[in-house]
Design a protein around this motif. Structure first.
Motif, mmCIF file in Angstrom:
data_model
loop_
_atom_site.group_PDB
_atom_site.id
_atom_site.type_symbol
_atom_site.label_atom_id
_atom_site.label_comp_id
_atom_site.label_asym_id
_atom_site.label_seq_id
_atom_site.Cartn_x
_atom_site.Cartn_y
_atom_site.Cartn_z
ATOM 1 N N SER A 2 0.819 -1.197 0.000
ATOM 2 C CA SER A 2 0.000 0.000 0.000
ATOM 3 C C SER A 2 0.861 1.259 0.000
ATOM 4 O O SER A 2 1.963 1.275 0.511
ATOM 5 C CB SER A 2 -0.875 -0.011 1.263
ATOM 6 N N SER A 3 0.330 2.323 -0.580
ATOM 7 C CA SER A 3 1.043 3.592 -0.514
ATOM 8 C C SER A 3 0.516 4.450 0.630
ATOM 9 O O SER A 3 0.918 5.581 0.802
ATOM 10 C CB SER A 3 0.913 4.342 -1.843
ATOM 11 N N ASP A 4 -0.448 3.898 1.411
ATOM 12 C CA ASP A 4 -0.980 4.613 2.566
ATOM 13 C C ASP A 4 0.150 4.859 3.568
ATOM 14 O O ASP A 4 0.859 3.942 3.941
ATOM 15 C CB ASP A 4 -2.066 3.737 3.221
ATOM 16 N N PRO A 24 5.652 4.266 7.897
ATOM 17 C CA PRO A 24 6.841 3.749 7.223
ATOM 18 C C PRO A 24 8.131 4.342 7.767
ATOM 19 O O PRO A 24 9.182 3.731 7.666
ATOM 20 C CB PRO A 24 6.617 4.164 5.760
ATOM 21 N N ALA A 25 8.036 5.522 8.381
ATOM 22 C CA ALA A 25 9.238 6.171 8.901
ATOM 23 C C ALA A 25 9.615 5.674 10.296
ATOM 24 O O ALA A 25 10.621 6.121 10.853
ATOM 25 C CB ALA A 25 9.038 7.689 8.936
ATOM 26 N N ASP A 26 8.830 4.768 10.875
ATOM 27 C CA ASP A 26 9.167 4.244 12.204
ATOM 28 C C ASP A 26 10.280 3.209 12.093
ATOM 29 O O ASP A 26 10.237 2.328 11.229
ATOM 30 C CB ASP A 26 7.950 3.560 12.844
ATOM 31 N N THR A 27 11.222 3.285 13.010
ATOM 32 C CA THR A 27 12.244 2.241 13.039
ATOM 33 C C THR A 27 11.685 1.006 13.758
ATOM 34 O O THR A 27 10.739 1.091 14.551
ATOM 35 C CB THR A 27 13.510 2.703 13.777
ATOM 36 N N LEU A 28 12.325 -0.115 13.496
ATOM 37 C CA LEU A 28 11.918 -1.342 14.179
ATOM 38 C C LEU A 28 12.087 -1.186 15.689
ATOM 39 O O LEU A 28 11.244 -1.638 16.466
ATOM 40 C CB LEU A 28 12.775 -2.510 13.658
ATOM 41 N N LEU A 29 13.155 -0.507 16.102
ATOM 42 C CA LEU A 29 13.395 -0.318 17.533
ATOM 43 C C LEU A 29 12.222 0.411 18.187
ATOM 44 O O LEU A 29 11.748 0.025 19.260
ATOM 45 C CB LEU A 29 14.691 0.477 17.748
ATOM 46 N N TYR A 30 11.749 1.451 17.532
ATOM 47 C CA TYR A 30 10.639 2.237 18.080
ATOM 48 C C TYR A 30 9.395 1.368 18.222
ATOM 49 O O TYR A 30 8.710 1.396 19.255
ATOM 50 C CB TYR A 30 10.370 3.434 17.155
ATOM 51 N N ILE A 31 9.100 0.583 17.214
ATOM 52 C CA ILE A 31 7.890 -0.254 17.248
ATOM 53 C C ILE A 31 8.006 -1.319 18.347
ATOM 54 O O ILE A 31 7.051 -1.569 19.082
ATOM 55 C CB ILE A 31 7.676 -0.911 15.860
ATOM 56 N N LEU A 32 9.164 -1.917 18.445
ATOM 57 C CA LEU A 32 9.349 -2.953 19.468
ATOM 58 C C LEU A 32 9.140 -2.375 20.865
ATOM 59 O O LEU A 32 8.433 -2.959 21.694
ATOM 60 C CB LEU A 32 10.755 -3.563 19.374
ATOM 61 N N PHE B 4 10.013 12.802 9.575
ATOM 62 C CA PHE B 4 9.114 13.149 8.465
ATOM 63 C C PHE B 4 8.444 11.865 7.994
ATOM 64 O O PHE B 4 8.956 10.763 8.230
ATOM 65 C CB PHE B 4 9.888 13.814 7.310
ATOM 66 N N ASN B 5 7.314 12.015 7.364
ATOM 67 C CA ASN B 5 6.595 10.852 6.840
ATOM 68 C C ASN B 5 6.957 10.620 5.385
ATOM 69 O O ASN B 5 7.325 11.564 4.666
ATOM 70 C CB ASN B 5 5.085 11.070 6.945
ATOM 71 N N PHE B 6 6.836 9.396 4.967
ATOM 72 C CA PHE B 6 6.989 9.107 3.538
ATOM 73 C C PHE B 6 6.151 7.896 3.188
ATOM 74 O O PHE B 6 5.769 7.112 4.070
ATOM 75 C CB PHE B 6 8.460 8.879 3.164
ATOM 76 N N GLU B 7 5.850 7.769 1.925
ATOM 77 C CA GLU B 7 5.171 6.571 1.435
ATOM 78 C C GLU B 7 6.221 5.510 1.148
ATOM 79 O O GLU B 7 7.364 5.834 0.808
ATOM 80 C CB GLU B 7 4.348 6.898 0.193
ATOM 81 N N TYR B 8 5.821 4.266 1.265
ATOM 82 C CA TYR B 8 6.782 3.158 1.155
ATOM 83 C C TYR B 8 6.227 2.124 0.184
ATOM 84 O O TYR B 8 5.069 1.736 0.265
ATOM 85 C CB TYR B 8 6.962 2.534 2.534
ATOM 86 N N TYR B 9 7.087 1.691 -0.716
ATOM 87 C CA TYR B 9 6.645 0.750 -1.739
ATOM 88 C C TYR B 9 7.719 -0.312 -1.939
ATOM 89 O O TYR B 9 8.904 0.000 -2.021
ATOM 90 C CB TYR B 9 6.406 1.512 -3.043
ATOM 91 N N LYS B 10 7.274 -1.595 -2.001
ATOM 92 C CA LYS B 10 8.217 -2.709 -2.181
ATOM 93 C C LYS B 10 7.935 -3.414 -3.501
ATOM 94 O O LYS B 10 7.103 -4.334 -3.554
ATOM 95 C CB LYS B 10 8.055 -3.728 -1.042
ATOM 96 N N THR B 51 12.677 12.791 2.026
ATOM 97 C CA THR B 51 11.993 12.228 0.872
ATOM 98 C C THR B 51 10.505 12.106 1.152
ATOM 99 O O THR B 51 10.086 11.987 2.315
ATOM 100 C CB THR B 51 12.597 10.846 0.501
ATOM 101 N N ASP B 52 9.715 12.166 0.089
ATOM 102 C CA ASP B 52 8.270 11.961 0.234
ATOM 103 C C ASP B 52 7.899 10.496 0.031
ATOM 104 O O ASP B 52 6.849 10.053 0.477
ATOM 105 C CB ASP B 52 7.504 12.787 -0.816
ATOM 106 N N ALA B 53 8.778 9.773 -0.678
ATOM 107 C CA ALA B 53 8.449 8.380 -1.010
ATOM 108 C C ALA B 53 9.726 7.556 -1.083
ATOM 109 O O ALA B 53 10.773 8.042 -1.500
ATOM 110 C CB ALA B 53 7.714 8.326 -2.348
#
Lengths: 158, 281
Positions: A2-4, A24-32, B4-10, B51-53
């Motif tokens: 998702s791009s959400d 998406p900007a959260d590190t794994l450490l923060y989530i744990l 900052f926030n960004f969108e993430y795509y794999k 970055t935004d994405a």
């Protein structure tokens, strides 16, 4: 994918499935630590230098401050809370391989992986692996002794 | 946690990655590719990267594999430094990357990430510069190959949307005599004062450097002097230093004068090792 910007992801942490909402900007450490309450992984430098936040990702040591939580989706994540009565934990106690204790969980995760992956590790290999973690109390000698005490033993291959 | 926030795509394929890149760009979103992704975090938390994405390339098939194909060793851009060290298909590269960061960090850092990184040391590129490797670049028409030296000027210069998919090193370079020396101010971990990687090819020495200037480099002018056997070893090195392609760093790791001193001695050590001490004047 998702791009959400807010994602609900399934993690496998210490063999338990956990669904967590993450940026998406959260590190794994923060989530744990913050979302899952697993505070055994310690925030130190937050820059990949000290190793206090080391966890295992599919059995490989990773600095959880250097990994986005989204990168851990679907992978088996093991934190210090997931290690119970392992040979390396017993060895740390027997050899007094800690002082203030802040770095200990990171060291234990890295040493546990070393024992599993390199059960016959040479001195050079041990040094190479353990350089990833910093002990400000400088208790390196005891840590090295603890690792050596479980290498190349049946118990070491946990 | 980044500020900052960004969108993430794999993406699963190169085409998918490229398509998504342009989809983000169409929305005027600053978009970056990540491979290991460590620099996004270390520089992002200091607001030195925004970055935004983010397009994470790790799941693309074959992006992380290493194999021999015809006359080449092919290393996927997503191969981690630990993997390169352990596979040890190219000993000079293995020895050079083994000195980057620390073991746990190398489990995450990839070769493409290192050589394209913003942190200017980019030491993994040194063995690639002296073996004149090809880069497999993923672009709009799929993968195409270019000699590294054609697109390297202090840093790798890719067009928008492109990324390094693979690195091809000719087999003939893999078994050549080599030296890789990293000299730090102190300790065994950390950034270099000087890193030197060198090979001896048909009695000619090739040498590349990191930590000397704010970019890694290989200099033909320097090599010409370094290979002038009419001169003494010390003269070869000292005269080659007159052709350094940029300013010598003067920072917390070391003054420019000290760096030059360390560089000179490191180069002499490298040549002595490659030529054998008895053959050096």
């Amino acid at each position: 994918m998702s791009s959400d910007p807010i994602l609900s992801l399934l993690f496998l942490v210490n063999s338990e499935e956990k669904t967590v909402t993450v940026r998406p900007a959260d590190t794994l450490l923060y989530i744990l630590r913050v979302r899952l309450g697993l505070t055994g992984s310690k925030p130190g430098c937050l820059n990949g230098d000290c190793g206090a936040c080391t966890v295992l990702v599919d059995g490989t040591p990773m600095k959880s401050c250097l990994m986005l939580a989204v990168e851990g989706e679907g992978k088996q994540i093991t934190t210090i809370e997931g290690l119970v009565n392992t040979p390396i934990q017993k060895a740390f106690i027997e050899k007094f391989a800690f002082q203030c204790g802040y770095c200990t969980s990171g060291f234990l995760m890295n040493c546990h992986a070393l024992v599993n992956i390199e059960p016959n590790a040479s001195d050079e290999k041990i040094k190479d692996w353990l350089e990833s973690n910093i002990c400000r109390c400088t208790g390196y000698k005891e840590i090295e002794e603890a690792v050596k005490s479980v290498l190349n033993t049946a118990e070491g291959k946990h | 946690m980044l500020p900052f926030n960004f969108e993430y795509y794999k993406p699963q394929t190169i085409q998918d990655a490229f398509r998504q890149f342009y989809s983000f760009r169409k929305e005027n979103k600053k978009t970056i590719y990540i491979s290991g992704g460590t620099e996004l975090i270390t520089l992002g938390r200091l607001n030195q990267v925004y970055t935004d994405a983010v397009i994470d390339l790790k799941r693309i098939q074959e992006y992380s594999s290493t194999f021999f194909h015809k006359d080449y060793l092919v290393i996927g851009g997503g191969a981690t430094l630990t993997t390169i060290e352990e596979v040890n298909a190219f000993p000079l590269l293995s020895k050079t990357v083994k000195e980057i960061a620390d073991r746990t960090a190398r489990n995450k850092i990839t070769i493409a990430g290192n050589i394209c990184g913003q942190i200017f040391y980019r030491e993994a590129i040194l063995p690639l510069l002296i073996t004149e490797c090809l880069l497999g670049i993923a672009g709009a028409e799929g993968i195409f190959h270019l000699p590294l030296q054609d697109i390297f000027n202090k840093e790798i210069q890719l067009r928008e949307g492109e990324f390094i998919f693979s690195i091809l090193i000719e087999n003939k370079y893999i078994k050549l005599p080599y030296v890789s020396i990293k000299r730090r101010k102190q300790w065994d971990i950390g950034y270099p004062l000087v890193t030197v990687a060198a090979i001896k090819n048909n009695d000619e020495i090739r040498m590349a450097f990191s930590g000397v200037s704010p970019f890694p480099f290989r200099s033909e002018e320097m090599e010409k002097v370094l290979n002038d056997r009419a001169l003494s070893l010390e003269d070869r090195v000292e005269k080659s230093l007159l052709s350094l392609p940029g300013p010598v760093l003067n920072d917390v790791e070391g003054s420019s004068g000290y760096r030059l001193f360390v560089l000179k001695n490191t180069m002499m050590d490298a040549i002595e090792e490659l030529e054998g001490e008895r053959n050096v004047k």
